[in-house]
Design an enzyme around this catalytic site. Structure first.
Site, PDB file in Angstrom:
ATOM      1  N   LYS A  50     -12.701  46.377  47.419  1.00 12.02           N
ATOM      2  CA  LYS A  50     -12.035  47.532  48.026  1.00 12.02           C
ATOM      3  C   LYS A  50     -12.595  48.851  47.493  1.00 12.02           C
ATOM      4  O   LYS A  50     -12.494  49.880  48.147  1.00 12.02           O
ATOM      5  CB  LYS A  50     -10.512  47.449  47.811  1.00 12.02           C
ATOM      6  CG  LYS A  50      -9.861  46.170  48.342  1.00 12.02           C
ATOM      7  CD  LYS A  50     -10.317  45.822  49.740  1.00 12.02           C
ATOM      8  CE  LYS A  50      -9.724  44.557  50.332  1.00 12.02           C
ATOM      9  NZ  LYS A  50      -9.877  43.321  49.575  1.00 12.02           N
ATOM     10  N   TYR A 264      -1.897  31.893  53.571  1.00 17.91           N
ATOM     11  CA  TYR A 264      -2.429  32.985  52.744  1.00 17.91           C
ATOM     12  C   TYR A 264      -1.740  32.997  51.376  1.00 17.91           C
ATOM     13  O   TYR A 264      -0.508  32.864  51.289  1.00 17.91           O
ATOM     14  CB  TYR A 264      -2.172  34.333  53.444  1.00 17.91           C
ATOM     15  CG  TYR A 264      -2.523  35.517  52.581  1.00 17.91           C
ATOM     16  CD1 TYR A 264      -3.803  36.054  52.590  1.00 17.91           C
ATOM     17  CD2 TYR A 264      -1.573  36.085  51.733  1.00 17.91           C
ATOM     18  CE1 TYR A 264      -4.140  37.126  51.780  1.00 17.91           C
ATOM     19  CE2 TYR A 264      -1.899  37.166  50.915  1.00 17.91           C
ATOM     20  CZ  TYR A 264      -3.179  37.675  50.935  1.00 17.91           C
ATOM     21  OH  TYR A 264      -3.501  38.727  50.131  1.00 17.91           O
ATOM     22  N   TYR A 290      -8.573  34.803  47.364  1.00 23.55           N
ATOM     23  CA  TYR A 290      -9.761  35.134  48.169  1.00 23.55           C
ATOM     24  C   TYR A 290     -11.038  34.444  47.662  1.00 23.55           C
ATOM     25  O   TYR A 290     -11.576  33.553  48.313  1.00 23.55           O
ATOM     26  CB  TYR A 290      -9.997  36.649  48.167  1.00 23.55           C
ATOM     27  CG  TYR A 290      -8.932  37.461  48.832  1.00 23.55           C
ATOM     28  CD1 TYR A 290      -8.937  37.646  50.212  1.00 23.55           C
ATOM     29  CD2 TYR A 290      -7.918  38.069  48.083  1.00 23.55           C
ATOM     30  CE1 TYR A 290      -7.967  38.411  50.831  1.00 23.55           C
ATOM     31  CE2 TYR A 290      -6.943  38.837  48.703  1.00 23.55           C
ATOM     32  CZ  TYR A 290      -6.975  39.005  50.068  1.00 23.55           C
ATOM     33  OH  TYR A 290      -6.019  39.752  50.676  1.00 23.55           O
TER      34      TYR A 290
HETATM   35  C1  LIG Z   1      -9.533  42.022  50.180  1.00 22.90           C
HETATM   36  C2  LIG Z   1     -10.324  40.972  49.531  1.00 22.90           C
HETATM   37  C3  LIG Z   1     -11.221  40.165  50.262  1.00 22.90           C
HETATM   38  C4  LIG Z   1     -11.356  40.235  51.746  1.00 22.90           C
HETATM   39  O1  LIG Z   1     -12.007  41.391  52.193  1.00 22.90           O
HETATM   40  P1  LIG Z   1     -11.639  41.960  53.635  1.00 22.90           P
HETATM   41  O2  LIG Z   1     -12.468  43.170  53.781  1.00 22.90           O
HETATM   42  O3  LIG Z   1     -10.148  42.250  53.601  1.00 22.90           O
HETATM   43  O4  LIG Z   1     -11.946  40.924  54.647  1.00 22.90           O
HETATM   44  C5  LIG Z   1     -11.978  39.234  49.580  1.00 22.90           C
HETATM   45  N1  LIG Z   1     -11.843  39.083  48.253  1.00 22.90           N
HETATM   46  C6  LIG Z   1     -10.995  39.818  47.516  1.00 22.90           C
HETATM   47  C7  LIG Z   1     -10.900  39.546  46.061  1.00 22.90           C
HETATM   48  C8  LIG Z   1     -10.202  40.793  48.130  1.00 22.90           C
HETATM   49  O5  LIG Z   1      -9.352  41.513  47.390  1.00 22.90           O
END
Ligand SMILES: *Cc1c(COP(=O)(O)O)cnc(C)c1O
Length: 337
Positions: A50, A264, A290
């Protein structure tokens, strides 16, 4: 394509390293060369994907004379943590609207990990039940703050709009530069995909540069068709924003959503195994929401020979290890002699 035409702040630690994963490759017995792009090391608040998006989003917020930012995510949102940190650094108020997407009532999930850090960065937290219309909730919060005289700026969940996606157009350019300077031919890029901005930015960046590098998103929430549509829609808007309409074709967007599991935020056995495997081979920490779902897909696809032989495969580590502490109970009690 010239990204300097778009307002941007510089606070990420870039370029992030591109490292070989030789011990993982040996463990898997593959002829492929495995690489990891360390976007978990972007610096801000412990790092993560991010941060790249927020360089463009916060520049836009300041351009709009905002004094407050609002964003939303799951309770253990990495995006919320990184947003809280940069808002504080820039002297802005930060409101985080957290949605309970897992139903977990453990102290770890609700107060440790990212939530602990949100609190330390001084963010204003509010909680919402799963299924709340979070975009409406952000609009309501903005109206409330405006009536108190504040100038709020809404950042969408995950920072995923064409402005945020520029962060991953930039990552595509950075990765191409790194690969070219060491004559590394990249055959595929793999990463975890959620709110779509990361994959949309990467695909747009690779297509716009004519690199023909395929990107495979490993889904963490939606089913394949919905995920690919979300990514494609955002990639098209990102290409338009860059003045390159039509740069991305539908077939350039590929997601594999076989590793989501129940829902999720709920790790599967494969998710937890991927965390242990990376910790014990490369000493790299993944997260249960993630990056470990992405790595579970990456490992299984290598085992199934999805990529073929003697290829160079790059996994983008999108961060998130701060959430590990929220999921402590999933790892059981340590064996102590
Ligand atoms: C938000 C996030 C993702 C996914 O990225 P997007 O741009 O939302 O698809 C992947 N890994 C981590 C650790 C994240 O925080």
């Amino acid at each position: 394509m010239h990204l300097s035409r778009y307002p941007r702040l510089h606070f990420a630690h870039l370029p992030t390293p591109l490292e070989p994963m030789e011990r993982l490759a040996a463990e898997l017995g593959t002829t492929n060369k495995l690489w990891i792009k360390r976007d978990d090391c972007t610096g801000l608040a412990g790092g993560g994907n991010k941060t790249r998006k927020l360089e463009f989003l916060l520049a836009d917020a300041l351009h709009n004379k905002a004094d407050t930012v609002i964003t939303q995510g799951a309770t253990q949102s990495n995006h919320a943590r990184q947003t809280a940190a940069i808002a504080t650094k820039l002297g802005l108020q930060c409101h985080l609207l957290l949605e309970d997407r897992t139903g977990s009532d453990t102290i770890d999930y609700n107060a440790n990990g990212n939530v602990l850090l949100d609190q330390l960065y001084g963010a204003h937290l509010s909680k919402f039940p799963g299924g709340t219309d979070m975009n409406q909730a952000m609009e309501d919060k903005a109206a409330e703050l405006r009536s108190d005289g504040a100038k709020p700026y809404i950042i969408p969940g995950g920072g995923s709009n064409p402005i945020g996606a520029l962060g991953y157009v930039n990552c595509a350019q950075e990765l191409l530069y790194q690969a070219n300077s060491q004559s590394l031919r990249i055959d595929c890029v793999v990463h975890a995909t959620g709110s779509a901005g990361t994959q949309a930015g990467l695909v747009t960046g690779f297509c716009a540069s004519g690199s023909q590098i395929p990107v495979l998103g490993i889904g963490v929430r939606a089913a394949k068709a919905a995920q690919e549509e979300n990514v494609f829609a955002l990639a098209q808007r990102t290409a338009d924003y860059l003045g390159l309409p039509g740069a991305v074709k539908r077939e350039d967007v590929v997601a594999n959503c076989d590793y989501v599991g129940e829902a999720y935020g709920l790790p599967t056995q494969g998710t937890l195994d991927a965390i242990r495997t990376l910790a014990r081979t490369e000493s790299i920490l993944l997260d249960p929401v993630y990056s470990a779902k992405g790595m579970d897909g990456f490992i299984n696809l290598i085992k199934e020979n999805y990529f073929g032989e003697n290829k160079n495969i790059v996994f983008i580590h999108t961060g998130g290890a701060q959430a590990l502490f929220a999921y402590r109970e999933d790892f059981g009690y340590p064996e102590v002699a």
